[in-house]
Write an enzyme that holds these catalytic residues in place. Sequence first.
Site, PDB file in Angstrom:
ATOM      1  N   LEU A  74     -31.763  37.160  73.445  1.00  0.00           N
ATOM      2  CA  LEU A  74     -31.590  38.109  74.779  1.00  0.00           C
ATOM      3  C   LEU A  74     -32.866  38.540  75.445  1.00  0.00           C
ATOM      4  O   LEU A  74     -33.046  38.435  76.482  1.00  0.00           O
ATOM      5  CB  LEU A  74     -30.963  39.509  74.437  1.00  0.00           C
ATOM      6  CG  LEU A  74     -30.227  40.423  75.815  1.00  0.00           C
ATOM      7  CD1 LEU A  74     -29.473  39.024  76.582  1.00  0.00           C
ATOM      8  CD2 LEU A  74     -29.512  41.146  75.389  1.00  0.00           C
ATOM      9  N   TYR A 134     -23.390  32.871  75.520  1.00  0.00           N
ATOM     10  CA  TYR A 134     -22.326  32.203  74.872  1.00  0.00           C
ATOM     11  C   TYR A 134     -21.131  32.606  74.429  1.00  0.00           C
ATOM     12  O   TYR A 134     -20.176  32.595  74.488  1.00  0.00           O
ATOM     13  CB  TYR A 134     -22.756  30.916  74.180  1.00  0.00           C
ATOM     14  CG  TYR A 134     -21.877  29.702  73.495  1.00  0.00           C
ATOM     15  CD1 TYR A 134     -21.400  29.000  74.423  1.00  0.00           C
ATOM     16  CD2 TYR A 134     -21.596  29.643  72.337  1.00  0.00           C
ATOM     17  CE1 TYR A 134     -20.841  27.623  73.971  1.00  0.00           C
ATOM     18  CE2 TYR A 134     -20.782  28.667  71.865  1.00  0.00           C
ATOM     19  CZ  TYR A 134     -20.393  27.928  72.761  1.00  0.00           C
ATOM     20  OH  TYR A 134     -19.778  26.637  72.115  1.00  0.00           O
ATOM     21  N   LYS A 164     -17.072  33.085  75.122  1.00  0.00           N
ATOM     22  CA  LYS A 164     -16.059  32.484  74.205  1.00  0.00           C
ATOM     23  C   LYS A 164     -15.374  33.370  73.418  1.00  0.00           C
ATOM     24  O   LYS A 164     -14.179  33.245  73.169  1.00  0.00           O
ATOM     25  CB  LYS A 164     -16.912  31.797  73.185  1.00  0.00           C
ATOM     26  CG  LYS A 164     -17.624  30.627  73.506  1.00  0.00           C
ATOM     27  CD  LYS A 164     -16.830  29.423  74.116  1.00  0.00           C
ATOM     28  CE  LYS A 164     -17.241  27.984  74.316  1.00  0.00           C
ATOM     29  NZ  LYS A 164     -16.402  27.138  75.091  1.00  0.00           N
ATOM     30  N   ASN A 184     -11.978  22.415  78.408  1.00  0.00           N
ATOM     31  CA  ASN A 184     -12.930  22.284  77.244  1.00  0.00           C
ATOM     32  C   ASN A 184     -14.367  22.195  77.908  1.00  0.00           C
ATOM     33  O   ASN A 184     -15.234  22.278  77.023  1.00  0.00           O
ATOM     34  CB  ASN A 184     -12.606  20.731  76.740  1.00  0.00           C
ATOM     35  CG  ASN A 184     -13.641  19.976  75.934  1.00  0.00           C
ATOM     36  OD1 ASN A 184     -13.805  20.507  74.884  1.00  0.00           O
ATOM     37  ND2 ASN A 184     -14.482  19.344  76.793  1.00  0.00           N
ATOM     38  N   ALA A 185     -14.501  22.015  79.179  1.00  0.00           N
ATOM     39  CA  ALA A 185     -15.994  22.063  79.717  1.00  0.00           C
ATOM     40  C   ALA A 185     -16.510  23.198  79.245  1.00  0.00           C
ATOM     41  O   ALA A 185     -16.148  24.477  79.410  1.00  0.00           O
ATOM     42  CB  ALA A 185     -15.882  21.970  81.331  1.00  0.00           C
ATOM     43  N   ASP A 212     -17.050  19.861  89.674  1.00  0.00           N
ATOM     44  CA  ASP A 212     -17.835  21.013  88.823  1.00  0.00           C
ATOM     45  C   ASP A 212     -17.036  22.197  88.782  1.00  0.00           C
ATOM     46  O   ASP A 212     -16.592  22.592  90.056  1.00  0.00           O
ATOM     47  CB  ASP A 212     -19.049  21.530  89.468  1.00  0.00           C
ATOM     48  CG  ASP A 212     -19.942  22.237  88.937  1.00  0.00           C
ATOM     49  OD1 ASP A 212     -19.655  23.086  88.054  1.00  0.00           O
ATOM     50  OD2 ASP A 212     -21.212  22.217  88.610  1.00  0.00           O
ATOM     51  N   VAL A 213     -16.593  22.672  87.700  1.00  0.00           N
ATOM     52  CA  VAL A 213     -15.508  23.781  87.398  1.00  0.00           C
ATOM     53  C   VAL A 213     -16.125  25.002  88.123  1.00  0.00           C
ATOM     54  O   VAL A 213     -15.496  25.900  88.656  1.00  0.00           O
ATOM     55  CB  VAL A 213     -14.938  24.039  86.262  1.00  0.00           C
ATOM     56  CG1 VAL A 213     -14.188  22.826  85.621  1.00  0.00           C
ATOM     57  CG2 VAL A 213     -16.242  24.183  85.168  1.00  0.00           C
TER      58      VAL A 213
HETATM   59  P1  NAI Z   1     -20.406  18.146  75.090  1.00  0.00           P
HETATM   60  O1  NAI Z   1     -21.903  18.716  75.760  1.00  0.00           O
HETATM   61  O2  NAI Z   1     -20.386  16.804  74.441  1.00  0.00           O
HETATM   62  O3  NAI Z   1     -19.317  18.020  76.255  1.00  0.00           O
HETATM   63  C1  NAI Z   1     -19.221  19.029  77.185  1.00  0.00           C
HETATM   64  C2  NAI Z   1     -18.691  18.591  78.648  1.00  0.00           C
HETATM   65  O4  NAI Z   1     -18.464  19.485  79.513  1.00  0.00           O
HETATM   66  C3  NAI Z   1     -19.813  17.742  79.094  1.00  0.00           C
HETATM   67  O5  NAI Z   1     -19.084  16.188  79.451  1.00  0.00           O
HETATM   68  C4  NAI Z   1     -20.192  18.345  80.314  1.00  0.00           C
HETATM   69  O6  NAI Z   1     -20.556  17.357  81.522  1.00  0.00           O
HETATM   70  C5  NAI Z   1     -18.895  19.134  80.785  1.00  0.00           C
HETATM   71  N1  NAI Z   1     -19.346  20.255  81.666  1.00  0.00           N
HETATM   72  C6  NAI Z   1     -20.333  21.196  81.496  1.00  0.00           C
HETATM   73  N2  NAI Z   1     -20.370  22.008  82.637  1.00  0.00           N
HETATM   74  C7  NAI Z   1     -19.365  21.595  83.331  1.00  0.00           C
HETATM   75  C8  NAI Z   1     -18.808  22.024  84.596  1.00  0.00           C
HETATM   76  N3  NAI Z   1     -19.528  23.058  85.340  1.00  0.00           N
HETATM   77  N4  NAI Z   1     -17.984  21.379  85.262  1.00  0.00           N
HETATM   78  C9  NAI Z   1     -17.142  20.223  84.608  1.00  0.00           C
HETATM   79  N5  NAI Z   1     -17.608  19.792  83.347  1.00  0.00           N
HETATM   80  C10 NAI Z   1     -18.626  20.689  82.725  1.00  0.00           C
HETATM   81  O7  NAI Z   1     -19.816  19.376  74.228  1.00  0.00           O
HETATM   82  P2  NAI Z   1     -18.861  19.393  73.049  1.00  0.00           P
HETATM   83  O8  NAI Z   1     -19.432  19.621  71.866  1.00  0.00           O
HETATM   84  O9  NAI Z   1     -17.703  18.334  73.255  1.00  0.00           O
HETATM   85  O10 NAI Z   1     -18.112  20.673  73.567  1.00  0.00           O
HETATM   86  C11 NAI Z   1     -16.672  20.929  74.081  1.00  0.00           C
HETATM   87  C12 NAI Z   1     -16.318  22.391  74.179  1.00  0.00           C
HETATM   88  O11 NAI Z   1     -16.175  22.553  72.692  1.00  0.00           O
HETATM   89  C13 NAI Z   1     -17.049  23.213  74.708  1.00  0.00           C
HETATM   90  O12 NAI Z   1     -16.341  24.105  75.414  1.00  0.00           O
HETATM   91  C14 NAI Z   1     -18.017  23.694  73.453  1.00  0.00           C
HETATM   92  O13 NAI Z   1     -18.353  25.256  73.681  1.00  0.00           O
HETATM   93  C15 NAI Z   1     -16.939  23.642  72.357  1.00  0.00           C
HETATM   94  N6  NAI Z   1     -17.315  23.986  71.009  1.00  0.00           N
HETATM   95  C16 NAI Z   1     -18.145  22.832  70.699  1.00  0.00           C
HETATM   96  C17 NAI Z   1     -18.679  22.871  69.317  1.00  0.00           C
HETATM   97  C18 NAI Z   1     -19.362  21.710  68.692  1.00  0.00           C
HETATM   98  O14 NAI Z   1     -19.761  21.952  67.752  1.00  0.00           O
HETATM   99  N7  NAI Z   1     -19.670  20.873  69.348  1.00  0.00           N
HETATM  100  C19 NAI Z   1     -18.051  23.959  68.640  1.00  0.00           C
HETATM  101  C20 NAI Z   1     -17.491  25.146  68.991  1.00  0.00           C
HETATM  102  C21 NAI Z   1     -16.995  24.928  70.362  1.00  0.00           C
END
Ligand code: NAI
Length: 446
Positions: A328, A384, A388, A319-320, A293-294
């Site tokens: 708010l 968020y 970001k 990416n997490a 966990d980061v």
């Molecule tokens: P997702 O929910 O499918 O995957 C995110 C992953 O991060 C999950 O596997 C989760 O377990 C992991 N994670 C969360 N907290 C963690 C922690 N404390 N330690 C280790 N791992 C952790 O999300 P997605 O959509 O793939 O998003 C990936 C990144 O892209 C994120 O940073 C998100 O904010 C960003 N993003 C996504 C968008 C979208 O439309 N899907 C749009 C803009 C940004």
Amino acid sequence: MSRDLLLTLSSEPRARRLIQRLGLPIPLPQRLDREDTPYAEQPLRDRRVLALGTLRGELGRAIARALVEAGASPVVASDTDVFDAPGEAWGRRAESLDAHLSDPGSTSRFEALVFDASELAGPADLRALYDGFHALVGRLAPCAHVVVIGRPPEEASTPAVAAARQGLEGFVRSLAKELGRRGTTANLVLCETGAESRLDGVLRFALSERSAFVTAQPLVVRRLAKAPPASTWNRPLDGKVALVTGAARGIGAATAACLAREGAKVLLLDRPDDDAPLAQSARAVGGVPVLLDVTAPDATERLLAVAREHGGLDVVVHNAGITRDKTLAKMDAAQWDLAVEVNLGAVVRLTDALIEHKALKKHARIVLLSSVSGLAGNVGQTNYAAAKSGLVGYLRHLAPQVAERGVTVNAIAPGFIETRLTDAMPVAIREAARRLSALGQGGQPR
Ligand code: NAI
């Protein structure tokens, strides 16, 4: 993942015709051509690429070399000689646009268009864009790629020059919206003086299917970081070690797969609770799962130990990420803390530690996942968005500090990508968010 009904209908010719005949006020999105294979030596092989604009001097030659080395068949409107390059292995005579248009047998469309707008002297010169594009945009094939190349406004010699240079951004963002219905992308590449030799990678990306969902973006090619040793286009990450956080699913899993295809040994990190999907993603790409966990108190030491075990990191993709959406007034402190901590606090802490303890190799690449809604602001996402956009402040300050070692730091701010994160949105908001994209659809993690 939830299905995009309009996109499914639009891929069915009979349904598409019926919907168009009914005159429904919904623009049907175009199914995008996407690339799933590794980088190739000549990704633009035999593609007819229209090259317009100034095309002279060092930048013109860099554009010509990049196109020809990538295998493109250039077609030019002006009497430019940059493609002739006597004595150069890459030199290839360009076809003339007039000859092409007057050939009755030539019905083919252009798969890409590059416009060199690097020598604008003031607002009146923006007219060159109208003159260049007006008659020719209709000749672009579906899912074509347009790139306008300029110089950064910050380097301009006068305010009038800066105005014209900045105007390119508005032009490209609008053009992208006009062309997006047909699956065509339009991007702006701003090349710093002295960075011309670094144009080729960006052009290969922006002119090929690899950038299918990247549109309306200004991309800056800088000379800031020390250049890496020459690399090959085939498996450029051979022998490199890449870490991707949040790699159990979604964008992280797709990123891990992409890096593995390019030759990297990939360390896929995710939360201990996500053991099963992480193991599956790691197996799929022949990578190494790292359960961490980061935000854990010992995350820094454990990550440093992993980095040391693999001899240092060449690529880090933070990416997490999570959302904890609430307006708010309704948000509790724990929701604020968690969103800021996962999306920003942990990224800063872990990256600082990797740099301080020399766990990053020379010429390492750090990529941070920001977000369009983070940068533009969104109802219910104060936490968020603070995190970001905080990433952008972090990288702007950090990048010059690590440039001497050839390390680069960049952020990507995706729009709507079809993952678990966007699946969690209420149906109506999800549907509206998909259509907001210039391409009228959500992106795929790949
Ligand atoms: P997702 O929910 O499918 O995957 C995110 C992953 O991060 C999950 O596997 C989760 O377990 C992991 N994670 C969360 N907290 C963690 C922690 N404390 N330690 C280790 N791992 C952790 O999300 P997605 O959509 O793939 O998003 C990936 C990144 O892209 C994120 O940073 C998100 O904010 C960003 N993003 C996504 C968008 C979208 O439309 N899907 C749009 C803009 C940004």
